[in-house]
Design a protein around this motif. Sequence first.
Motif, PDB file in Angstrom:
ATOM      1  N   UNK A  31       5.176  13.028 -33.188  1.00  0.00           N
ATOM      2  CA  UNK A  31       4.608  11.971 -33.353  1.00  0.00           C
ATOM      3  C   UNK A  31       5.755  11.150 -34.184  1.00  0.00           C
ATOM      4  N   UNK A  32       5.997  10.517 -33.810  1.00  0.00           N
ATOM      5  CA  UNK A  32       7.377   9.994 -35.025  1.00  0.00           C
ATOM      6  C   UNK A  32       7.260   8.557 -35.565  1.00  0.00           C
ATOM      7  N   UNK A  33       7.349   8.569 -36.896  1.00  0.00           N
ATOM      8  CA  UNK A  33       6.675   7.076 -37.693  1.00  0.00           C
ATOM      9  C   UNK A  33       7.998   6.073 -37.480  1.00  0.00           C
ATOM     10  N   UNK A  34       9.499   7.022 -36.985  1.00  0.00           N
ATOM     11  CA  UNK A  34      10.796   6.124 -37.016  1.00  0.00           C
ATOM     12  C   UNK A  34      10.540   6.242 -35.077  1.00  0.00           C
ATOM     13  N   UNK A  35      12.316   5.163 -35.107  1.00  0.00           N
ATOM     14  CA  UNK A  35      12.418   5.189 -33.315  1.00  0.00           C
ATOM     15  C   UNK A  35      12.911   6.530 -32.965  1.00  0.00           C
ATOM     16  N   UNK A  36      12.726   7.297 -33.775  1.00  0.00           N
ATOM     17  CA  UNK A  36      13.066   8.707 -32.197  1.00  0.00           C
ATOM     18  C   UNK A  36      12.865  10.049 -33.900  1.00  0.00           C
ATOM     19  N   UNK A  37      12.684  11.138 -33.298  1.00  0.00           N
ATOM     20  CA  UNK A  37      12.327  11.919 -33.358  1.00  0.00           C
ATOM     21  C   UNK A  37      13.733  12.970 -34.262  1.00  0.00           C
ATOM     22  N   UNK A  38      13.871  13.134 -34.978  1.00  0.00           N
ATOM     23  CA  UNK A  38      14.578  13.351 -36.134  1.00  0.00           C
ATOM     24  C   UNK A  38      14.629  15.103 -36.195  1.00  0.00           C
ATOM     25  N   UNK A  39      15.148  15.754 -35.379  1.00  0.00           N
ATOM     26  CA  UNK A  39      15.106  17.363 -35.505  1.00  0.00           C
ATOM     27  C   UNK A  39      15.126  17.806 -36.563  1.00  0.00           C
ATOM     28  N   UNK A  40      16.574  17.426 -36.887  1.00  0.00           N
ATOM     29  CA  UNK A  40      17.401  17.377 -38.047  1.00  0.00           C
ATOM     30  C   UNK A  40      17.004  18.572 -39.090  1.00  0.00           C
ATOM     31  N   UNK A  41      18.045  19.556 -39.566  1.00  0.00           N
ATOM     32  CA  UNK A  41      17.601  20.663 -40.785  1.00  0.00           C
ATOM     33  C   UNK A  41      18.970  20.240 -41.237  1.00  0.00           C
ATOM     34  N   UNK A  42      18.391  21.143 -42.382  1.00  0.00           N
ATOM     35  CA  UNK A  42      19.559  20.453 -43.724  1.00  0.00           C
ATOM     36  C   UNK A  42      19.347  21.445 -45.000  1.00  0.00           C
ATOM     37  N   UNK A  43      20.368  22.468 -44.510  1.00  0.00           N
ATOM     38  CA  UNK A  43      19.818  22.934 -45.988  1.00  0.00           C
ATOM     39  C   UNK A  43      20.927  23.149 -46.842  1.00  0.00           C
ATOM     40  N   UNK A  44      20.734  23.339 -48.544  1.00  0.00           N
ATOM     41  CA  UNK A  44      21.498  22.683 -49.092  1.00  0.00           C
ATOM     42  C   UNK A  44      21.951  24.727 -49.968  1.00  0.00           C
ATOM     43  N   UNK A  45      22.643  24.894 -49.971  1.00  0.00           N
ATOM     44  CA  UNK A  45      22.609  26.389 -50.918  1.00  0.00           C
ATOM     45  C   UNK A  45      24.055  26.376 -51.913  1.00  0.00           C
ATOM     46  N   UNK A  46      24.517  27.088 -51.977  1.00  0.00           N
ATOM     47  CA  UNK A  46      26.059  27.655 -53.579  1.00  0.00           C
ATOM     48  C   UNK A  46      27.266  27.572 -52.460  1.00  0.00           C
ATOM     49  N   UNK A  47      28.216  27.591 -52.477  1.00  0.00           N
ATOM     50  CA  UNK A  47      29.569  27.949 -52.009  1.00  0.00           C
ATOM     51  C   UNK A  47      30.407  28.060 -52.934  1.00  0.00           C
TER      52      UNK A  47
END
Length: 181
Positions: A31-47
């Motif tokens: 139940x989004x608190x904003x205007x749309x559901x953001x299902x984006x997953x961002x992962x932080x790692x080393x490179x």
Amino acid sequence: MGLGVLCFTIGGPETIKPLVELYKNEIQHAEPVGDFVNDNIMVTTQLLCLEDGQRARTIGADMGQGYHRSLLLRYLDTFPRPPGIPEWPDLLPDPTPDEIDAQIAAGDTPYGTPEEVEVAIRKYADAGVDQVVFGLLSSTMERELALETIETFGKHVLPAFDADPVHRTTRQREAVSALRR
């Protein structure tokens, strides 16, 4: 609440794959608190993406990963200490070049040549991760090496993944704005 996810990983794509799957299944009921559901997953790692794979392995074993991982695993002291994590002030050991080589061979770390790094990034994409970002200077990596890594990654790896110049959440925001007009 449909806000999306930012996570840090030191375990590689296979470690987070079941968590990504769980999130993607459950976000459908948000139940989004904003205007749309953001299902984006961002992962932080080393490179560490270099033309010379042996150089990447040698450097990767000497960037203070043990210290960085020790701090990361102690970041929130409300989390239980995972098995094998030493008590403060003891630290995890740095990986050996052979351990890094094994992680590269398994596609578990974006270290090595551009071709090897692409395998790891592809595994993140296949696991359902939408974005992978890198904390290059969170270790003892020198700025010159970070620049070389970024340039090599941008030239050789990024084109395989950056097929659309507009990010999906930008399209979601634009769609909501169009409905309001």
